[in-house]
Design an enzyme around this catalytic site. Structure first.
Site, mmCIF file in Angstrom:
data_model
loop_
_atom_site.group_PDB
_atom_site.id
_atom_site.type_symbol
_atom_site.label_atom_id
_atom_site.label_comp_id
_atom_site.label_asym_id
_atom_site.label_seq_id
_atom_site.Cartn_x
_atom_site.Cartn_y
_atom_site.Cartn_z
ATOM 1 N N ASP A 199 0.927 -1.308 -0.037
ATOM 2 C CA ASP A 199 0.055 0.119 0.060
ATOM 3 C C ASP A 199 0.725 1.335 0.150
ATOM 4 O OD1 ASP A 199 -2.352 1.523 0.033
ATOM 5 O OD2 ASP A 199 -3.016 0.894 2.136
ATOM 6 N N ASN A 231 -10.554 -2.469 -6.083
ATOM 7 C CA ASN A 231 -9.690 -1.581 -7.068
ATOM 8 C C ASN A 231 -10.287 -1.202 -8.359
ATOM 9 O OD1 ASN A 231 -6.410 -2.859 -5.843
ATOM 10 N ND2 ASN A 231 -7.618 -1.169 -5.067
#
Ligand code: FPP
Length: 247
Positions: free
Chosen positions: A21, A69
C-alpha cells in the site's frame, strides 16, 4: 541497524502475505502521477521477492489488485493492467533464473483478456520452479473466496459426494484458492493503514500482523528483515498460555 544478521535462520516464516500500500501517496509526495508510484512499486516487488527467496521463505503472497480496485478511475485501472502485462512478460526470465514459481489467486475471469493471458503464460513458464512460490492476488476478495468455497461444498453435498458431517475446517480450507499452501505466518501492510481490506480473511486467522508507516516503494530489504525479526521475537500461542509453550 542491519536486521538480516539478527535473523534466526531456523525460524524464517514459511509464508508471508503482503498488502502493498502507498504507491499513490509516494508519487503524490514527489509531485508525480500515481502510475509512476505503481512503477516504483513493481521495483519493490522484485526486491522483496528476491530477498524472501534468499532467506528461505517458501510462499510469498502479494495483494496486487483487489476486487474493490475496479472502483478507481478507468485510467489508473488500465495503467495497472498494462503494467501487469509488461511486468509479467519482463520478469519471467528473472523468476526462472531464481527458481521461483508464479501463481495467482482471485477471479481471473474478471480480468481483461490480455492480462489473463499474460498471467497464464507466466504461470505455465514457471510451473516447475520450486525454491519459492510467488502468488499474486488479482481481482481477489476474501469474502468472494469464502462464498465460492461454500458453494463448492454445497454443490458436492447436493450431488451426494460429501456428507454434512464432512464439512469441517479442513474441508473448507481445501475448497479455498489457497488449498495447496500453508496459512501465512506473517502479514505485512505498508503505508500506515491498519486494515485487512478483505485480504485472506480465512487464512490469516492465526497470523502475526506487522504494520509499517513506510510507503510500498520505500520498503527495502532491510525493512522486510526488520518485520521478520519482530515476528521472530513475538510469541505465537494459538490460544495456549506461555507456560504451556515451554513444556
Ligand atoms: C496500493 O497503492 C497498490 C496497489 C493497489 C496496486 C499494487 C500494484 C503494484 C505494486 C504494481 C503491480 C504489481 C505487479 C506484481 C505487476 P495505492 O495505489 O493504494 O496507494 P495509495 O493508498 O497511496 O493511493
Amino acid at each position: 541497524m542491519n536486521y538480516e544478521d539478527l535473523l534466526n535462520k531456523e525460524k524464517i516464516p514459511q509464508h508471508i502475505a503482503i498488502i502493498m500500500d502507498g504507491n499513490g501517496r509516494w508519487a503524490k509526495k514527489k509531485g508525480q502521477p500515481r502510475v509512476l508510484g505503481h512503477r516504483a512499486g513493481v521495483k519493490t516487488v522484485r526486491r522483496i521477492t528476491e530477498a524472501c527467496a534468499k532467506i528461505g521463505v517458501k510462499y510469498l503472497t502479494l495483494y496486487a489488485f483487489s476486487t474493490e480496485n475496479w472502483n478507481r478511475p478507468a485510467f489508473e485501472v488500465n495503467a495497472l493492467m498494462r503494467l501487469l502485462v509488461e511486468t509479467l512478460n519482463k520478469e519471467v526470465k528473472i523468476l526462472n533464473k531464481n527458481n521461483i514459481q508464479l501463481q495467482t489467486i482471485g477471479d481471473l475471469t474478471g480480468l481483461p483478456k490480455r492480462s489473463k493471458a499474460a498471467m497464464e503464460k507466466a504461470i505455465e513458464a514457471t510451473t516447475s520452479n520450486n525454491r519459492m512460490r510467488l502468488t499474486l492476488a488479482l481481482n481477489y476478495s476474501g469474502r468472494w473466496e469464502i462464498v465460492e468455497a461454500a458453494k463448492t461444498l454445497a454443490q458436492k453435498a447436493i450431488a451426494g459426494e460429501i456428507n454434512m458431517a464432512d464439512i469441517n475446517e479442513e474441508a473448507f480450507s481445501a475448497a479455498l484458492t489457497t488449498y495447496d499452501m500453508p496459512d501465512p505466518d506473517l502479514l505485512i501492510r505498508t503505508s500506515g493503514e491498519t486494515r485487512l481490506s478483505n485480504y485472506l480473511l480465512w487464512q490469516l486467522a492465526y497470523s502475526e500482523f506487522y504494520f509499517t508507516p513506510l510507503l510500498w516503494p520505500d520498503f527495502m530489504e532491510n525493512d522486510l528483515y526488520e518485520a521478520i525479526y519482530t515476528f521472530q521475537n513475538r510469541e505465537r500461542r494459538y490460544g495456549k498460555t506461555s507456560e504451556q509453550l515451554d513444556e
